[in-house]
Design a protein around this motif. Structure first.
Motif, PDB file in Angstrom:
ATOM      1  N   TYR A 314      15.842  -3.639   6.643  1.00  0.00           N
ATOM      2  CA  TYR A 314      14.766  -3.651   7.045  1.00  0.00           C
ATOM      3  C   TYR A 314      14.116  -2.798   5.526  1.00  0.00           C
ATOM      4  O   TYR A 314      12.972  -2.781   5.435  1.00  0.00           O
ATOM      5  CB  TYR A 314      14.244  -2.932   8.475  1.00  0.00           C
ATOM      6  N   MET A 316      13.755  -2.717   2.185  1.00  0.00           N
ATOM      7  CA  MET A 316      13.102  -3.262   1.832  1.00  0.00           C
ATOM      8  C   MET A 316      11.760  -4.517   1.900  1.00  0.00           C
ATOM      9  O   MET A 316      10.959  -4.395   1.374  1.00  0.00           O
ATOM     10  CB  MET A 316      13.723  -4.082   0.415  1.00  0.00           C
ATOM     11  N   LEU A 317      12.254  -4.420   2.919  1.00  0.00           N
ATOM     12  CA  LEU A 317      10.853  -5.443   3.633  1.00  0.00           C
ATOM     13  C   LEU A 317       9.822  -4.562   4.032  1.00  0.00           C
ATOM     14  O   LEU A 317       8.784  -5.155   3.727  1.00  0.00           O
ATOM     15  CB  LEU A 317      11.773  -6.129   5.563  1.00  0.00           C
ATOM     16  N   ALA A 320       7.765  -4.024   1.396  1.00  0.00           N
ATOM     17  CA  ALA A 320       7.399  -4.497   0.419  1.00  0.00           C
ATOM     18  C   ALA A 320       5.751  -4.773   1.251  1.00  0.00           C
ATOM     19  O   ALA A 320       4.542  -5.441   0.395  1.00  0.00           O
ATOM     20  CB  ALA A 320       7.667  -6.630   0.654  1.00  0.00           C
ATOM     21  N   VAL A 321       5.865  -4.589   2.563  1.00  0.00           N
ATOM     22  CA  VAL A 321       4.526  -4.622   3.812  1.00  0.00           C
ATOM     23  C   VAL A 321       3.539  -4.096   2.860  1.00  0.00           C
ATOM     24  O   VAL A 321       3.251  -4.209   2.682  1.00  0.00           O
ATOM     25  CB  VAL A 321       5.321  -4.149   5.082  1.00  0.00           C
ATOM     26  N   LEU A 323       3.820  -1.921   0.314  1.00  0.00           N
ATOM     27  CA  LEU A 323       3.215  -1.931  -0.684  1.00  0.00           C
ATOM     28  C   LEU A 323       1.774  -3.166  -0.742  1.00  0.00           C
ATOM     29  O   LEU A 323       0.720  -3.506  -0.920  1.00  0.00           O
ATOM     30  CB  LEU A 323       4.113  -2.861  -2.208  1.00  0.00           C
ATOM     31  N   ILE A 324       1.960  -4.533   0.000  1.00  0.00           N
ATOM     32  CA  ILE A 324       1.178  -5.033  -0.028  1.00  0.00           C
ATOM     33  C   ILE A 324      -0.254  -4.793   0.436  1.00  0.00           C
ATOM     34  O   ILE A 324      -1.454  -4.622   0.054  1.00  0.00           O
ATOM     35  CB  ILE A 324       1.331  -6.895   0.686  1.00  0.00           C
ATOM     36  N   MET A 327      -1.769  -1.524  -1.724  1.00  0.00           N
ATOM     37  CA  MET A 327      -2.612  -2.908  -2.235  1.00  0.00           C
ATOM     38  C   MET A 327      -4.033  -3.358  -2.234  1.00  0.00           C
ATOM     39  O   MET A 327      -5.016  -3.086  -2.642  1.00  0.00           O
ATOM     40  CB  MET A 327      -1.473  -4.216  -3.173  1.00  0.00           C
TER      41      MET A 327
END
Lengths: 355, 294
Positions: A314, A316-317, A320-321, A323-324, A327
């Motif tokens: 989990y 990298m998942l 990613a979340v 990171l989004i 941002m």
């Protein structure tokens, strides 16, 4: 008027001092942890890569933040620096004291990367915006592809080059293959240490912060804000853009040197498009144009996947979340307004309480 | 003969790039952003179709339609959640990084759901191979379908953009968003529609790509995505015929480079040609040269 200038000068000096101090404090804390044995071997292994990514991030910020150009090929410059310096170190071998060899390797890496920076920078100047991004992306891919098929060996007759395989180098019996195509360069001396990494990071910071606050830096930022206006007041656009681009490339080369001398095997796999993107993520997340921010973002985002390692599949998942979400939180106008509102509320409360 | 067969393979590969590039170029033209997650939408589309075919035994055509619908919804959802809040952000880089985040998210979701192992895609295209010139030249059914699909999609898009009301709204938004809004164009709906069309096409591209190169992993979409982006820039980003020509040229250069020079440096050749084209014509082959006004 004079006092005003002094005030702003003090502000930048203050901010720069904080940045240097931050690095120094981190260094001391880490050294303390290492000497008392309070640091896991996993984190120990991350120390030099952290310096590598921090240098790469601040050097990319010079292009993206200060010069205002989007570069997607930063890993290409790191690759050039890493390969040229590793080649130098292996070529020299034991013929030189360790420290001298490493210092020269750093200079070689920085120099070669700067030359490539200028070579790429010249076409870059003709292009704007996203077209520039694609040229840098293309450059990174070309470098990766070429390094993957390059073979260099040496024997008593000198250097041999080939783009096919080791046998086509036609080496004599005593020959030594230095660059082995997709296998890269092996046997690079492990000269990189955390201390050297921090010293290089401080030097890179010194170069960038001084450039930003110099006449040249102001010219570069003037071009970023309005190219036409800057040109019409007599700023040489070509010169300053090329300056920012080549200095950034040289520092990326230094990051590459540090990386190459941290592991004994060097392959191009590590310098692909994803690495360029990763460094760009550091820059944007840390704040475009904010040198200290990109350094902190580099550290957090390098440590985060390692900390999340326990979550295995989990991680990298989650990365990613996160990171989004970060941002959106940092950049969306709606989120910025909301933060301002909250701030104003707190201020009002404090003011009332003070009354 | 082998040259012609390489050429046809190149056109076929290029047609897939062209379909992906159309999605890139439309989104760029209208939303002024590089949608780096586009390549991963292709991968999701291919996985959806494959799962429907092997898992549920659905009729291939219905599977493709469902795949397109899935990607369309996915594209609109991504736009709504991740890109729309950043539309008026102070830096255009913010949405770019968010797109990269979405790309990671899609890849890792696929990794969890479908696993990291390579799945082999079933080629269900019912068109037989054609042999020509005393059986020296064989064109596979997949190649024919890919090239025809690309032509149909391009013509359809051209007609849509130039002749229909929502299509003209797209053109208006891409030229001047503010003015279009003042003229009563629903900008949000238009951008959403663009993402929907681009993502739907991505599903088609995914099926065609995996029919020709039948190995599917969560990272399958990434490299074709980058290549398609290059193709879009090659042809002049924002231009529909440009994306098509750029994609096909790219496919031809790549295939010929692989065949005659070296398979390892084929990509380097593609990128080097791109740099040369941009140096000679900085806005791409069909790009409009916009004069800067002071």
């Amino acid at each position: 008027m004079k006092i005003n200038i002094l005030k702003t000068m003090n502000k930048t000096t203050k901010s720069n001092t904080i940045t240097y101090l931050l690095v120094a404090v981190v260094y001391l804390v880490v050294q303390l942890l290492v000497s008392t044995g309070n640091i896991s071997s996993l984190m120990k292994g991350l120390l030099v890569p952290l310096c590598v990514y921090a240098i790469a991030a601040i050097s990319l910020n010079l292009v993206v933040g200060i010069s205002g150009e989007l570069s997607l090929g930063h890993a290409g410059f790191m690759c050039v620096g890493a390969y040229s310096s590793a080649f130098f170190s292996v070529y020299v071998g034991e013929g030189m004291p360790e420290l001298l060899r490493f210092i020269l390797a750093i200079l070689v890496g920085a120099g070669v990367a700067a030359v490539f920076g200028i070579l790429i920078g010249i076409p870059v100047l003709k292009l704007r915006g996203d077209y520039l991004a694609i040229v840098t992306l293309a450059f990174g891919e070309i470098i990766k592809n070429l390094m993957n098929v390059m073979y260099i060996g040496r024997d008593s007759k000198g250097l041999h080059f080939s783009v096919k395989d080791t046998t086509s180098l036609n080496l004599e019996a005593d020959g030594q293959v230095i660059v082995k195509g997709a296998l890269g360069i092996t046997g690079t001396p492990k000269d990189s240490t955390f201390t050297i990494g921090i010293v290089l990071l401080l030097i890179a910071l010194f170069i960038i912060l001084n450039l930003v606050n110099s006449r040249s830096g102001r010219a570069i930022m003037a071009i970023r804000d309005n190219r036409i206006a800057a040109e019409s007041v007599g700023i040489n656009v070509t010169k300053y853009k090329l300056m920012a681009f080549s200095i950034s490339a040289a520092l990326a080369g230094v990051a590459g040197v540090l990386y190459a001398h941290n592991l004994s095997t060097l392959t191009v796999k590590k310098f692909d498009y994803n690495t360029s993107i990763l460094i760009l993520v550091f820059v944007v997340l840390g704040g475009i144009g904010n040198i200290r921010g990109s350094m902190i973002a580099a550290v957090i985002l390098t440590v985060l996947p390692e900390v999340l390692r326990g979550l295995s599949d989990y991680r990298m998942l989650i990365y990613a979340v996160v990171l989004i979400a970060m941002m959106l939180f940092n950049w969306a106008p709606a989120a910025i307004n909301w933060k301002a509102k909250i701030k104003a509320k707190f201020k009002n409360k404090n003011a009332k309480e003070a009354e | 003969m082998s040259f012609i067969s390489y050429l046809i393979n190149g056109i076929s590969l290029g047609s897939v790039y062209a379909i992906i590039a159309l999605g890139y170029t439309m989104v760029y033209g209208i939303a002024k952003m590089l949608n780096f997650a586009h390549g991963d939408v292709i991968m999701i589309g291919a996985y959806t179709v494959l799962t429907l075919l092997t898992g549920a035994g659905v009729n291939p055509w219905i599977a493709v339609l469902i795949g397109m619908a899935t990607c369309t919804v996915l594209g609109m959802l991504i736009e709504k959640v991740a890109y729309k809040p950043l539309r008026n952000a102070s830096s255009s880089l913010a949405v770019l990084i968010t797109a990269i985040g979405v790309s990671y998210l899609l890849q890792n979701t696929a990794l969890l759901v479908f696993g990291a192992d390579t799945k082999s895609f079933i080629n269900f295209i019912p068109v037989p191979s054609v042999s020509m010139a005393q059986r020296e030249l064989t064109i596979t059914g997949t190649t024919i379908v890919t090239i025809v699909a690309c032509l149909v999609i391009m013509c359809g898009l051209m007609l849509f953009v130039n002749k229909t009301k929502p299509g003209r709204a797209m053109k208006a938004v891409s030229e001047d968003r503010g003015a279009a809004q003042l003229m009563g164009v629903n900008v949000n709906a238009t951008i959403s529609l663009t993402f929907a069309i681009g993502s739907g096409l991505a599903a088609v591209a995914g099926v065609l790509l995996c029919s020709a190169y039948p190995s599917l992993t969560p990272y399958t979409g990434a490299m074709p995505g980058i290549k398609a982006f290059v193709a879009a820039v090659f042809g002049g980003i924002g231009s529909i015929p440009g994306a098509m020509i750029g994609g096909i040229l790219l496919g031809i250069i790549e295939t010929l480079g692989k065949a005659y020079i070296s398979s390892q440096v084929a990509d380097a050749i593609v990128f080097a040609v791109l740099i040369v084209v941009l140096l000679v014509k900085p806005t791409g082959l069909f790009g409009k040269n916009i004069q800067e006004k002071v």
